[in-house]
Design an enzyme around this catalytic site. Structure first.
Site, PDB file in Angstrom:
ATOM      1  N   CYS A 176      35.092  33.536  45.531  1.00  0.00           N
ATOM      2  CA  CYS A 176      35.597  32.500  44.629  1.00  0.00           C
ATOM      3  C   CYS A 176      37.118  32.625  44.478  1.00  0.00           C
ATOM      4  CB  CYS A 176      34.925  32.654  43.259  1.00  0.00           C
ATOM      5  SG  CYS A 176      35.745  31.757  41.935  1.00  0.00           S
TER       6      CYS A 176
ATOM      7  N   TRP B  67      25.001  32.509  40.238  1.00  0.00           N
ATOM      8  CA  TRP B  67      25.601  33.772  40.676  1.00  0.00           C
ATOM      9  C   TRP B  67      24.692  34.936  40.279  1.00  0.00           C
ATOM     10  CZ3 TRP B  67      29.199  33.384  44.127  1.00  0.00           C
ATOM     11  CH2 TRP B  67      30.071  32.300  44.129  1.00  0.00           C
TER      12      TRP B  67
ATOM     13  N   TYR C 253      38.957  21.803  47.617  1.00  0.00           N
ATOM     14  CA  TYR C 253      37.565  21.457  47.269  1.00  0.00           C
ATOM     15  C   TYR C 253      37.347  19.947  47.332  1.00  0.00           C
ATOM     16  CZ  TYR C 253      36.326  26.203  46.083  1.00  0.00           C
ATOM     17  OH  TYR C 253      36.047  27.552  46.169  1.00  0.00           O
TER      18      TYR C 253
HETATM   19  N1  LIG Z   1      38.433  26.590  35.899  1.00  0.00           N
HETATM   20  C1  LIG Z   1      37.669  27.732  36.242  1.00  0.00           C
HETATM   21  C2  LIG Z   1      36.835  27.375  37.483  1.00  0.00           C
HETATM   22  C3  LIG Z   1      35.820  28.462  37.820  1.00  0.00           C
HETATM   23  C4  LIG Z   1      34.843  27.951  38.882  1.00  0.00           C
HETATM   24  O1  LIG Z   1      34.709  26.753  39.117  1.00  0.00           O
HETATM   25  N2  LIG Z   1      34.134  28.898  39.529  1.00  0.00           N
HETATM   26  C5  LIG Z   1      33.136  28.505  40.502  1.00  0.00           C
HETATM   27  C6  LIG Z   1      33.080  29.491  41.629  1.00  0.00           C
HETATM   28  S1  LIG Z   1      34.320  29.248  42.817  1.00  0.00           S
HETATM   29  C7  LIG Z   1      31.767  28.528  39.834  1.00  0.00           C
HETATM   30  O2  LIG Z   1      31.315  29.546  39.360  1.00  0.00           O
HETATM   31  N3  LIG Z   1      31.115  27.363  39.849  1.00  0.00           N
HETATM   32  C8  LIG Z   1      29.773  27.316  39.406  1.00  0.00           C
HETATM   33  C9  LIG Z   1      29.564  26.425  38.268  1.00  0.00           C
HETATM   34  O3  LIG Z   1      30.519  26.027  37.646  1.00  0.00           O
HETATM   35  O4  LIG Z   1      28.385  26.193  38.038  1.00  0.00           O
HETATM   36  C10 LIG Z   1      38.587  28.896  36.544  1.00  0.00           C
HETATM   37  O5  LIG Z   1      39.629  28.683  37.164  1.00  0.00           O
HETATM   38  O6  LIG Z   1      38.225  30.022  36.147  1.00  0.00           O
END
Ligand SMILES: N[C@@H](CCC(=O)N[C@@H](CS)C(=O)NCC(=O)O)C(=O)O
Length: 341
Positions: free
Chosen positions: A55, A95, A208
């Site tokens: 990530c 996760w 993305y």
């Molecule tokens: N705005 C957040 C974005 C975090 C994010 O989108 N993480 C992704 C992994 S790359 C995630 O866990 N997505 C799963 C979800 O939101 O369900 C940050 O920068 O911490």
């Protein structure tokens, strides 16, 4: 309607309709406390990170933890790079802290992966850390308070800022010699803010929009904005400055690195960003190698996890192995001379 996109999060206007129309729209993080708040005093050994090494948002946080010398005072757990499948009893796309899972890329388990050592409850899923606080969020990174048993923050932009501000109180092993990611200089902070905004919208999140959108026009706009910004950054660095704002490594460099680190070995194929390689941008390539050589940077990321994570599930588990020319990755990052001009 004004676009409320910032350097931290996307405009959420009509997010549902936009997603239906094929645009990838990132959600907003709900936990926004800070170390230093009354409930969350800055203490060494009190805080914990839940991350996945594929990530890029987590990579911001593992970078800050490493370059600020906080590896011993902030503990960390690493999820398996591929989220749960359709057959998982808890549901797909979650996760999981399961170090015994085997990576199709290597045919073995991944030594960096851990069980949950932060909550004291040995949870299997990041989702369970949120459920304990009545939240249905499920993203990583998560900054967690092991003493209070609570989530502090799950927004990487804010987590890196607070680790920088509280590094000494959190027990940084680097003392006064540590980098200052967000120096107290109004002009410099304005420059960092401007860089953050463009880099977040067109590069960090733009990648993305390019790779996860199912609308040709959305993809094309993201593709063009991404390479325009790479060309702009290459010209910014063409006056010989070692880092984006000048002589010192700042938050702006830290936030750009995770995307460029992933470009040639992952995004070029997986996100359809095959307009050029970073190798084709000589100043940007040398910048990438320069940052990769800084203390704490190489250890904060893993291309094995990136490749496994980005290709392992959506590309039927077959992971792309290239590029091999002019050299394999990440070995190529030790060779600034490979720059095409
Ligand atoms: N705005 C957040 C974005 C975090 C994010 O989108 N993480 C992704 C992994 S790359 C995630 O866990 N997505 C799963 C979800 O939101 O369900 C940050 O920068 O911490």
């Amino acid at each position: 309607m004004t676009d409320t996109t910032t350097s931290t999060e996307e405009d959420q206007t009509d997010a549902g309709a936009r997603r239906k129309a094929g645009e990838f729209v990132r959600g907003v993080s709900g936990f926004r406390h800070a170390i230093g708040d009354a409930d969350f005093p800055a203490e060494a050994g009190r805080y914990h990170l839940f991350v996945a090494l594929n990530c890029p948002w987590c990579h911001r946080v593992t970078l800050a933890r490493s370059v600020l010398g906080l590896q011993d005072s902030i503990t960390m757990d690493v999820a398996f790079p591929n989220r749960t499948g359709e057959d998982d009893p808890a549901g797909p796309n979650l996760w999981e802290f399961s170090p015994d899972r085997v990576a199709s890329l290597t045919g073995q388990t991944l030594p960096e992966c851990t069980v949950d050592t932060g909550t004291g409850r040995a949870v299997r899923l990041a989702k369970e850390v949120y459920q304990a606080e009545g939240s249905d969020e499920q993203s990583v990174p998560i900054l967690y308070d092991k003493v209070a048993g609570r989530i502090v923050n799950n927004e990487s932009a804010e987590i890196i800022r607070m680790l920088d501000a509280q590094a000494e109180a959190l027990g940084s092993s680097m003392g006064a010699g540590r980098p200052r990611l967000y120096p107290e200089d109004a002009d410099l902070r304005a420059e960092i803010a401007a860089l953050n905004e463009r880099i977040y919208v067109t590069i960090n999140n733009g990648a993305y929009k390019s790779g996860f959108s199912s609308d040709q026009t959305v993809y094309q706009n993201a593709f063009e904005a991404y390479f325009e910004s790479l060309a702009w950054l290459d010209s910014l660095l063409s006056n010989g400055r070692p880092y984006l704002t000048g002589d010192t490594f700042t938050e702006a460099d830290l936030r750009l690195f995770p995307t460029l680190y992933r470009h040639d070995p992952v995004y070029y194929v997986r996100m359809k960003l095959n307009g050029a390689k970073i190798l084709d941008y000589p100043h940007l390539w040398r910048w990438l190698c320069r940052v990769h050589a800084l203390p704490g940077v190489a250890e904060s990321g893993s291309l094995v996890h990136c490749r496994q994570g980005y290709f392992g599930r959506s590309w039927n588990g077959v992971v792309a192995l290239g590029p091999l020319k002019p050299m394999s990755y990440p070995e190529a990052y030790a060779h600034p001379e490979l720059a095409k001009r």
